[in-house]
Design a protein around this motif. Structure first.
Motif, PDB file in Angstrom:
ATOM      1  N   LEU A   1     -38.275  -5.419  61.088  1.00  0.00           N
ATOM      2  CA  LEU A   1     -37.159  -4.617  60.596  1.00  0.00           C
ATOM      3  C   LEU A   1     -37.614  -3.193  60.372  1.00  0.00           C
ATOM      4  N   VAL A   2     -36.691  -2.262  60.561  1.00  0.00           N
ATOM      5  CA  VAL A   2     -36.948  -0.857  60.242  1.00  0.00           C
ATOM      6  C   VAL A   2     -35.797  -0.353  59.393  1.00  0.00           C
ATOM      7  N   LEU A   3     -36.157   0.311  58.289  1.00  0.00           N
ATOM      8  CA  LEU A   3     -35.200   0.804  57.311  1.00  0.00           C
ATOM      9  C   LEU A   3     -35.166   2.318  57.333  1.00  0.00           C
TER      10      LEU A   3
ATOM     11  N   GLU B   1     -41.139  -9.033  49.325  1.00  0.00           N
ATOM     12  CA  GLU B   1     -39.925  -9.742  48.936  1.00  0.00           C
ATOM     13  C   GLU B   1     -39.299 -10.443  50.133  1.00  0.00           C
ATOM     14  N   LEU B   2     -39.254  -9.776  51.280  1.00  0.00           N
ATOM     15  CA  LEU B   2     -38.695 -10.415  52.474  1.00  0.00           C
ATOM     16  C   LEU B   2     -39.475 -11.671  52.840  1.00  0.00           C
ATOM     17  N   GLY B   3     -40.787 -11.623  52.628  1.00  0.00           N
ATOM     18  CA  GLY B   3     -41.621 -12.765  52.964  1.00  0.00           C
ATOM     19  C   GLY B   3     -41.312 -14.010  52.166  1.00  0.00           C
ATOM     20  N   GLN B   4     -40.611 -13.853  51.044  1.00  0.00           N
ATOM     21  CA  GLN B   4     -40.241 -15.006  50.222  1.00  0.00           C
ATOM     22  C   GLN B   4     -39.103 -15.812  50.838  1.00  0.00           C
ATOM     23  N   TYR B   5     -38.404 -15.213  51.803  1.00  0.00           N
ATOM     24  CA  TYR B   5     -37.179 -15.839  52.306  1.00  0.00           C
ATOM     25  C   TYR B   5     -37.307 -16.359  53.732  1.00  0.00           C
TER      26      TYR B   5
ATOM     27  N   GLU C   1     -42.532  -8.034  59.600  1.00  0.00           N
ATOM     28  CA  GLU C   1     -43.042  -6.661  59.570  1.00  0.00           C
ATOM     29  C   GLU C   1     -41.903  -5.720  59.205  1.00  0.00           C
ATOM     30  N   LEU C   2     -42.202  -4.742  58.364  1.00  0.00           N
ATOM     31  CA  LEU C   2     -41.197  -3.779  57.929  1.00  0.00           C
ATOM     32  C   LEU C   2     -41.727  -2.367  58.114  1.00  0.00           C
TER      33      LEU C   2
END
Length: 216
Positions: free
Chosen positions: A35-37, A52-56, A62-63
């Motif tokens: 993902l890219v923000l 946090e994303l890794g928890q889901y 990768e961010l």
């Protein structure tokens, strides 16, 4: 589909009005998510957001965090060059581009045009999951969340009921729920692609090549 593995794609935007920009772009690959923000130069803690994303998800995620839409598009194009092989993968989205419609790819084309960025999807096959999933009986349910919930099950970590809430989250710099929503959508789309690959005839995938004719 066939010998090609799906790579799911989804974007979030700051709205639909003139001047709206791509805020998040995400891909779900065989073994990882990316993902890219675009924060529009506002602060964001990449490490905390990535953790946090890794928890889901059970995939490596990768961010990247960037300051504007132009850099988001450049970063997206780099990922496509490095990670998507048109001989091994096909790109898919849900209502990303269908006959006389769709959202993600038309918006992305306009974003590339206004930033003078070359089209990133060169010689990459594409099949829209809205078309393929229509071969299941979903009782006229057509939206991504509804179809996924009916055919596969609920994704409990999506904080939003629809993508409209993602616009508000961007405006308020609520990066974590915005990214979680995009992550949920790309994982939903990829799981639907895998499901369709087991049950839907290959001829019903409506595969097309995304390269414009003047790309050399």
């Amino acid at each position: 589909m066939g010998d090609l593995a799906p790579v799911a794609f989804d974007i979030e935007t700051s709205g639909l009005q003139e001047g709206s920009v791509v805020t998040v772009a995400g891909f779900s690959h065989q073994l990882r998510n990316w993902l890219v923000l675009n924060t529009q130069s506002r602060p964001a803690d990449r490490g905390l957001l990535r953790d946090e994303l890794g928890q889901y998800t059970n995939k490596s995620t990768e961010l990247r965090v960037v300051d504007n839409e132009e850099v988001l598009l450049q970063t997206l194009a780099q990922f496509v060059d490095e990670a998507i092989d048109g001989d091994m993968h096909y790109l898919t989205a849900y209502n990303g581009e269908v006959w006389k419609g769709g959202f993600d790819l038309p918006f992305l084309r306009s974003a590339c045009l206004r930033n003078d960025i070359p089209w990133p999807f060169r010689e990459i096959p594409y099949a829209d999951m809205m078309d393929a999933i229509s071969r299941f009986d979903t009782n006229d349910v057509r939206d991504l969340v509804g179809v996924y919930d009916m055919l596969i099950g609920d994704v409990s970590y999506d904080p939003f009921d629809d993508s409209k809430a993602a616009v508000t989250a961007f405006e308020q710099a609520e990066w974590a729920p915005l990214l979680r929503h995009n992550l949920a959508d790309i994982e939903r789309t990829r799981e639907l692609a895998e499901l369709a690959g087991r049950y839907v005839p290959r001829s019903d995938f409506s595969m097309k090549n995304l390269a414009p004719p003047d790309i050399q």
